[in-house]
Design an enzyme around this catalytic site. Structure first.
Site, PDB file in Angstrom:
ATOM      1  CE  LYS A  12      51.219  48.880  32.001  1.00 11.25           C
ATOM      2  NZ  LYS A  12      51.198  49.313  33.385  1.00 11.25           N
ATOM      3  CD  GLU A  53      66.101  51.416  27.264  1.00 14.60           C
ATOM      4  OE1 GLU A  53      64.922  51.655  26.878  1.00 14.60           O
ATOM      5  OE2 GLU A  53      66.639  52.014  28.217  1.00 14.60           O
ATOM      6  N   GLY A  76      54.431  47.277  35.389  1.00 12.68           N
ATOM      7  CA  GLY A  76      55.503  46.512  34.744  1.00 12.68           C
ATOM      8  C   GLY A  76      56.228  45.578  35.712  1.00 12.68           C
ATOM      9  NE  ARG A  77      57.271  49.362  40.729  1.00 11.82           N
ATOM     10  CZ  ARG A  77      56.840  50.421  40.060  1.00 11.82           C
ATOM     11  NH1 ARG A  77      57.136  50.559  38.777  1.00 11.82           N
ATOM     12  NH2 ARG A  77      56.118  51.352  40.653  1.00 11.82           N
ATOM     13  CD  GLU A 135      60.502  51.033  37.680  1.00 14.15           C
ATOM     14  OE1 GLU A 135      59.605  50.222  37.414  1.00 14.15           O
ATOM     15  OE2 GLU A 135      61.384  51.334  36.863  1.00 14.15           O
ATOM     16  CG  HIS A 193      84.299  33.467  50.215  1.00 12.44           C
ATOM     17  ND1 HIS A 193      85.370  33.072  50.993  1.00 12.44           N
ATOM     18  CD2 HIS A 193      83.319  32.547  50.411  1.00 12.44           C
ATOM     19  CE1 HIS A 193      85.048  31.936  51.607  1.00 12.44           C
ATOM     20  NE2 HIS A 193      83.811  31.602  51.279  1.00 12.44           N
ATOM     21  CE  LYS A 222      61.459  55.148  30.414  1.00 13.78           C
ATOM     22  NZ  LYS A 222      60.073  54.676  30.477  1.00 13.78           N
TER      23      LYS A 222
HETATM   24  O1  F6P Z   1      61.599  52.574  32.709  1.00 15.71           O
HETATM   25  C1  F6P Z   1      60.764  52.029  33.627  1.00 15.71           C
HETATM   26  C2  F6P Z   1      59.760  51.107  33.020  1.00 15.71           C
HETATM   27  O2  F6P Z   1      58.627  51.817  32.658  1.00 15.71           O
HETATM   28  C3  F6P Z   1      59.447  49.987  33.995  1.00 15.71           C
HETATM   29  O3  F6P Z   1      58.534  50.349  34.943  1.00 15.71           O
HETATM   30  C4  F6P Z   1      59.009  48.913  33.063  1.00 15.71           C
HETATM   31  O4  F6P Z   1      59.022  47.669  33.707  1.00 15.71           O
HETATM   32  C5  F6P Z   1      60.049  49.052  31.983  1.00 15.71           C
HETATM   33  O5  F6P Z   1      60.241  50.442  31.862  1.00 15.71           O
HETATM   34  C6  F6P Z   1      59.678  48.456  30.658  1.00 15.71           C
HETATM   35  O6  F6P Z   1      58.512  49.027  30.117  1.00 15.71           O
HETATM   36  P1  F6P Z   1      57.734  48.329  28.948  1.00 15.71           P
HETATM   37  O7  F6P Z   1      57.269  47.000  29.389  1.00 15.71           O
HETATM   38  O8  F6P Z   1      56.603  49.262  28.628  1.00 15.71           O
HETATM   39  O9  F6P Z   1      58.676  48.204  27.778  1.00 15.71           O
END
Ligand code: F6P
Length: 545
Positions: free
Chosen positions: A210, A216, A272-273, A358, A389, A509
């Site tokens: 987003k 990452e 995002g979620r 979240e 199990h 972060k």
């Molecule tokens: O770290 C949390 C977050 O902001 C989530 O809410 C989001 O889904 C994820 O990181 C990834 O963010 P982006 O789509 O901006 O890379």
């Protein structure tokens, strides 16, 4: 925005629930069923092909009435309307919350700052469709003229969990000539293992972010670019044929080197979620094709409409949300298990972890006060029967009360001998065992040695919902996901928190960025953390190769 007159714990319905639950706690589900023989038939709700049996909850009809009073006293109907209308209910980020607009029908009108956003949503869907057709037909060629066979989604959190979950859930509907992989973790193993057997000339990367700033995802995307360019003889021009982006941030996308013609956009009013059905679902559309993707959207939309228009008493997300509130706030429940008896839903609990925690892992009210009640429980789970199990022991005989959601389908994903009958028998049996248990008398009557009896007693009185559907297909999956999205909304509305921000992820972060600098510094850094953090950084620096 809210007409809630009093803090939550001072509302009359909250107080009534407190005293009602004192009595409820002394009742066993065995008695509740014995006193009300039609309970198992009547405490059910069927809508949109989803049959919800909520009779095995520790509730009476009076409990439900009090919970619906609570919902009204918390102004839930108006809060639902405000979300669908596009009010800026994400107050800390000053944004509307309009994931429901992503699945709106073409003819609907939803205004954000006076402009109808529905045509924009459908324009992006159209662009996705046309791209998917090119990839699926083989018209889109890679740098060397070969068709694309491998699709790698690079993203994390909401830009990963929804796409992976949907891919796994709908695997039966996917084009098996395409190979889908998902890279999320910054741990280099994730990327390395993902590409180790892939041919770059046949591989397309979708960089899904987003913000297009997530460390990452950007680190993985850079490694993907190097891997691809190196694998194709150093030709930078290959990026245009092998990378597309999904983002709200066009300038960052072009700074990365991806042509914005190959970018699929969405908007800051999609959290995002809550984004798996936006352009973040590009990998899903590639996998199942535009027509099935449309069915998925239809499923979401149908549940949205159910949530928006049904009376509280007939509203499945409201009912399930309120029952979860009962447990968290009045039974001191700390976690809820979601147990799909469907192998294709193996990533559903992982997806729900972000959606629920979240969203509602907050402790500040919309007015900025510290809450004086519990908010989100931990959501977790595994597909049945594997969990049986493993951790079911604790759910049956442990000291924690863990309400469960059992999810099952009448039709098997893959008919195979007696497998499905055995699977479903287990789902139904587990709910029965949890509710009714096994008394000391029953255990004794089986000839168990007296010393062993206490170990073999099942207290029961452990609540569950059962969600029964006909078949796991794209439309049903859409309904199921939207059901949980709206359960989360109901919880957040009652708890009077902002379910749509995520400030709690920021501090880690920022600190990680600082520590990366210290770890990679050529000269000895001056470490100004606490003594534990300083020692860990120093130890890593001294030992790393
Ligand atoms: O770290 C949390 C977050 O902001 C989530 O809410 C989001 O889904 C994820 O990181 C990834 O963010 P982006 O789509 O901006 O890379």
């Amino acid at each position: 925005m809210t007409n809630q007159p009093l803090p939550l714990a001072q509302l009359p319905s909250w107080k009534s629930l407190e005293s009602h639950v004192t009595k409820l706690k002394s009742l066993h589900l065995r008695e509740l069923f014995a006193d009300d023989p039609v309970r198992g038939k009547e405490m059910t709700l069927e809508t949109l092909g989803i049959y919800l049996d909520y009779s095995k909850n520790r509730i009476q009809r009076e409990t439900l009435a009090l919970l619906f009073d609570l919902a009204r006293q918390c102004d839930l109907p108006n809060k639902i309307a405000a979300m669908f209308r596009g009010d800026r209910i994400n107050i800390t980020e000053d944004r509307p919350v309009l994931h429901t607009a992503l699945r709106a029908k073409r003819e609907q009108s939803i205004l954000v700052e006076g402009a109808n956003v529905v045509p924009d949503v459908h324009a992006v869907l159209e662009k996705m469709r046309s791209f998917c057709e090119k990839i699926r037909s083989g018209e889109w060629k890679g740098q060397t003229g070969k068709r694309i066979r491998n699709i790698v989604n690079i993203g994390i959190g909401g830009s990963d969990l929804g796409p992976v979950m949907a891919y796994e859930a709908l695997r039966k509907y996917t084009d098996r000539s395409l190979n889908f992989r998902f890279v999320s973790n910054v741990d280099g193993t994730d990327f390395s293992e993902c590409v180790h057997d892939l041919d770059p000339s046949e591989t397309l990367f979708i960089v899904a972010s987003k913000t297009f700033t997530t460390l990452e995802t950007m680190t993985n995307a850079q490694s993907a670019r190097s891997w691809l360019v190196e694998g194709l003889g150093g030709q930078e021009s290959a990026v245009a044929k092998h990378f597309v982006a999904v983002s709200t941030n066009a300038s960052k996308v072009s700074a990365f080197g991806i042509d914005t013609d190959n970018m699929f956009g969405f908007w800051d009013w999609v959290g995002g979620r809550y984004s798996m059905i936006s352009a973040i679902g590009l990998s899903t559309m590639l996998a199942i094709g535009p027509t099935e993707f449309e069915s998925l959207l239809d499923g979401f939309h149908e549940m949205d409409e159910h949530f928006r228009t049904s009376e509280l008493e007939q509203n499945m997300p409201v009912l399930m949300g309120l029952i979860s509130i009962l447990y968290v706030n009045f039974f001191d429940v700390q976690s809820i298990a979601v147990l799909p008896y469907e192998q294709y839903l193996k990533r559903f609990p992982a997806y729900l972890q972000q959606l629920t925690m979240e969203s509602n892992g907050k402790s500040t009210t919309l007015e900025g006060q510290r809450v004086d009640y519990k908010t989100s429980p931990v959501y977790w789970g595994e597909p049945g029967t594997n969990g049986q199990h493993s951790f079911y022991q604790l759910i049956h005989q442990g000291t924690a009360l863990i309400p469960c959601d059992f999810i099952a389908f009448v039709e098997p994903g893959n008919p195979l001998g007696r497998h499905h009958d055995i699977l479903i028998a287990n789902a139904i049996a587990q709910a029965e065992a949890l509710a009714f248990g096994k008394t000391a008398e029953q255990v004794q009557s089986e000839g168990t040695a007296p010393w062993l009896v206490p170990h073999r007693v099942f207290d029961g009185n452990r609540p569950s919902n059962t969600l029964f559907m006909q078949k796991l297909d794209p439309c049903t999956l859409g309904k199921l996901i939207a059901l949980y999205e709206h359960i989360v909304f109901v919880q957040g509305a009652i708890w009077n928190i902002d379910s749509f921000d995520q400030w709690g992820v920021e501090l880690g972060k920022v600190l990680a960025q600082k520590i990366v600098g210290e770890i990679e510094s050529v000269s000895e850094p001056l470490l100004g953390h606490d003594s534990s953090t300083n020692t860990l950084v120093d130890r890593y620096r001294k030992r790393k190769k």
